[in-house]
Design a protein around this motif. Structure first.
Motif, mmCIF file in Angstrom:
data_model
loop_
_atom_site.group_PDB
_atom_site.id
_atom_site.type_symbol
_atom_site.label_atom_id
_atom_site.label_comp_id
_atom_site.label_asym_id
_atom_site.label_seq_id
_atom_site.Cartn_x
_atom_site.Cartn_y
_atom_site.Cartn_z
ATOM 1 N N LEU A 9 0.809 -1.216 0.000
ATOM 2 C CA LEU A 9 0.000 0.000 0.000
ATOM 3 C C LEU A 9 0.844 1.270 0.000
ATOM 4 C CD1 LEU A 9 -2.804 -1.059 2.506
ATOM 5 C CD2 LEU A 9 -2.956 -0.893 0.012
ATOM 6 N N LEU A 10 2.057 1.200 0.546
ATOM 7 C CA LEU A 10 2.905 2.391 0.603
ATOM 8 C C LEU A 10 3.906 2.466 -0.543
ATOM 9 C CD1 LEU A 10 3.658 2.508 4.446
ATOM 10 C CD2 LEU A 10 2.078 3.952 3.163
ATOM 11 N N ALA A 11 3.927 1.434 -1.390
ATOM 12 C CA ALA A 11 4.951 1.382 -2.445
ATOM 13 C C ALA A 11 4.809 2.519 -3.447
ATOM 14 C CB ALA A 11 4.879 0.041 -3.172
ATOM 15 N N ASN A 12 3.598 3.004 -3.678
ATOM 16 C CA ASN A 12 3.382 4.049 -4.674
ATOM 17 C C ASN A 12 3.451 5.462 -4.095
ATOM 18 O OD1 ASN A 12 2.972 2.164 -6.753
ATOM 19 N ND2 ASN A 12 0.801 1.944 -6.200
ATOM 20 N N LYS A 44 9.280 -14.208 14.113
ATOM 21 C CA LYS A 44 8.397 -13.699 13.057
ATOM 22 C C LYS A 44 7.848 -12.320 13.413
ATOM 23 C CE LYS A 44 5.347 -12.809 10.115
ATOM 24 N NZ LYS A 44 5.813 -12.102 8.911
ATOM 25 N N VAL A 45 7.312 -12.159 14.619
ATOM 26 C CA VAL A 45 6.688 -10.894 15.007
ATOM 27 C C VAL A 45 7.737 -9.788 15.105
ATOM 28 C CG1 VAL A 45 5.406 -9.712 16.823
ATOM 29 C CG2 VAL A 45 4.773 -12.042 16.163
ATOM 30 N N ALA A 46 8.907 -10.086 15.679
ATOM 31 C CA ALA A 46 9.952 -9.066 15.817
ATOM 32 C C ALA A 46 10.465 -8.609 14.458
ATOM 33 C CB ALA A 46 11.098 -9.612 16.672
ATOM 34 N N LEU A 47 10.779 -9.558 13.565
ATOM 35 C CA LEU A 47 11.294 -9.189 12.246
ATOM 36 C C LEU A 47 10.218 -8.526 11.397
ATOM 37 C CD1 LEU A 47 13.546 -12.264 11.378
ATOM 38 C CD2 LEU A 47 14.198 -10.063 12.358
ATOM 39 N N GLY A 48 8.973 -8.985 11.527
ATOM 40 C CA GLY A 48 7.881 -8.328 10.817
ATOM 41 C C GLY A 48 7.677 -6.898 11.276
ATOM 42 N N SER A 49 7.794 -6.678 12.592
ATOM 43 C CA SER A 49 7.687 -5.320 13.124
ATOM 44 C C SER A 49 8.818 -4.449 12.597
ATOM 45 C CB SER A 49 7.723 -5.357 14.655
ATOM 46 O OG SER A 49 6.668 -6.134 15.172
ATOM 47 N N TRP A 50 10.013 -5.027 12.505
ATOM 48 C CA TRP A 50 11.162 -4.296 11.971
ATOM 49 C C TRP A 50 10.883 -3.851 10.532
ATOM 50 C CZ3 TRP A 50 16.836 -6.561 12.229
ATOM 51 C CH2 TRP A 50 17.739 -5.543 11.902
ATOM 52 N N ALA A 51 10.351 -4.764 9.722
ATOM 53 C CA ALA A 51 10.047 -4.427 8.331
ATOM 54 C C ALA A 51 9.017 -3.302 8.245
ATOM 55 C CB ALA A 51 9.543 -5.674 7.601
ATOM 56 N N VAL A 63 9.458 0.569 6.693
ATOM 57 C CA VAL A 63 8.585 1.060 5.626
ATOM 58 C C VAL A 63 7.922 2.376 6.023
ATOM 59 C CG1 VAL A 63 6.453 0.590 4.378
ATOM 60 C CG2 VAL A 63 8.164 -1.189 4.592
ATOM 61 N N PHE A 64 7.413 2.451 7.237
ATOM 62 C CA PHE A 64 6.734 3.667 7.666
ATOM 63 C C PHE A 64 7.714 4.828 7.821
ATOM 64 C CE2 PHE A 64 3.092 1.002 8.582
ATOM 65 C CZ PHE A 64 2.038 1.862 8.349
ATOM 66 N N ILE A 65 8.930 4.541 8.290
ATOM 67 C CA ILE A 65 9.927 5.612 8.381
ATOM 68 C C ILE A 65 10.264 6.140 6.989
ATOM 69 C CG2 ILE A 65 12.339 6.107 8.947
ATOM 70 C CD1 ILE A 65 12.091 4.246 11.317
ATOM 71 N N HIS A 66 10.407 5.231 6.039
ATOM 72 C CA HIS A 66 10.801 5.615 4.685
ATOM 73 C C HIS A 66 9.727 6.457 3.997
ATOM 74 C CE1 HIS A 66 12.951 5.344 0.899
ATOM 75 N NE2 HIS A 66 11.863 4.879 0.293
ATOM 76 N N TYR A 67 8.457 6.101 4.195
ATOM 77 C CA TYR A 67 7.393 6.769 3.460
ATOM 78 C C TYR A 67 6.631 7.817 4.280
ATOM 79 C CZ TYR A 67 8.002 3.298 -0.210
ATOM 80 O OH TYR A 67 8.518 2.511 -1.210
ATOM 81 N N ARG A 68 6.671 7.705 5.607
ATOM 82 C CA ARG A 68 5.873 8.614 6.425
ATOM 83 C C ARG A 68 6.723 9.445 7.406
ATOM 84 N NH1 ARG A 68 0.410 7.164 6.299
ATOM 85 N NH2 ARG A 68 -0.031 6.586 4.144
ATOM 86 N N GLY A 69 8.029 9.182 7.468
ATOM 87 C CA GLY A 69 8.845 9.892 8.426
ATOM 88 C C GLY A 69 8.770 9.246 9.789
#
Length: 221
Positions: free
Chosen positions: A75-78, A202-209, A213-219
């Protein structure tokens, strides 16, 4: 109509004050907990229910979290990347955040390893790990965080943990179980400790991802 809501609220309040709840059969509840503990081989009955009695549901909970991580990427890729990313720069805040990250990481490891013996488990451990990563993210360079994520192949390990969890769960649901060992020992409960650790990873690495993503696209701040 609002008077109906007010009257219903007052009636519920009076009910809670004046009418006691009926006492349940505590011996029956205790016998159920004892049966769960004996069947699973772990003293933490909550973990036993999540990773044994309701394992089929837990598989889909892990899959739903995986889809949520993929959805954040999709959803944030674009969107246009955020230009200015502000972070903590004062030394006291950095020290406190990294101290909190260290404590959260240690708590996460403890919950993952011993979650079948005491309150805790894979999901709680993963949340603690994700909290530690988030605290580091608000005090560190985004490029540095992204470089570490790629260097350690975190995305690959996340997918591997999901696949191994599903395979072990299917094998367990098919009736093949590891020896339970001694009740209360660290190496007990058959496959439950392994499932706990896999969920935590799984939960820790998923949270990291998701954080990256949110830092990159939303600050960040």
């Amino acid at each position: 109509m609002k008077w109906v809501y007010i009257a219903a609220g007052i009636a519920l309040f009076v009910k809670m004050l004046l009418i006691p709840n009926p006492e349940g059969d505590s011996s029956h509840i205790s016998s159920i907990v004892e049966a769960v503990v004996q069947d699973s081989g772990v003293p933490n009955a909550v973990t036993a229910i999540i990773l044994r009695n309701r394992l089929f549901d837990t598989i889909f909970e892990v899959v739903v979290f995986t889809i949520a991580v993929m959805g954040a990427h999709f959803l944030l890729a674009n969107e246009r990347p955020f230009c200015a990313i502000y972070q903590f720069t004062d030394q006291p805040s950095i020290v406190m955040a990294r101290l909190g990250a260290t404590i959260a990481a240690l708590v996460g490891i403890e919950l993952a390893i011993r979650g079948h013996l005491s309150p805790g488990g894979g999901f709680a451990a993963g949340v603690a790990g994700g909290t530690a990563i988030g605290l580091v993210a608000i005090t560190s360079s985004t490029e540095w965080m992204q470089a570490i994520y790629k260097r350690w192949n975190a995305a690959t390990w996340e997918k591997v943990s999901v696949l191994v969890f599903i395979v072990l769960s299917v094998v367990t649901l098919a009736g093949v179980e590891l020896p339970h060992g001694e009740l209360g020992a660290l190496f007990s409960g058959g496959v439950i400790p392994l499932l706990n650790i896999l969920v935590a990873v799984k939960v820790a690495l998923g949270s990291w991802a998701v954080i990256l993503v949110f830092i990159h696209y939303r600050g960040l701040l």
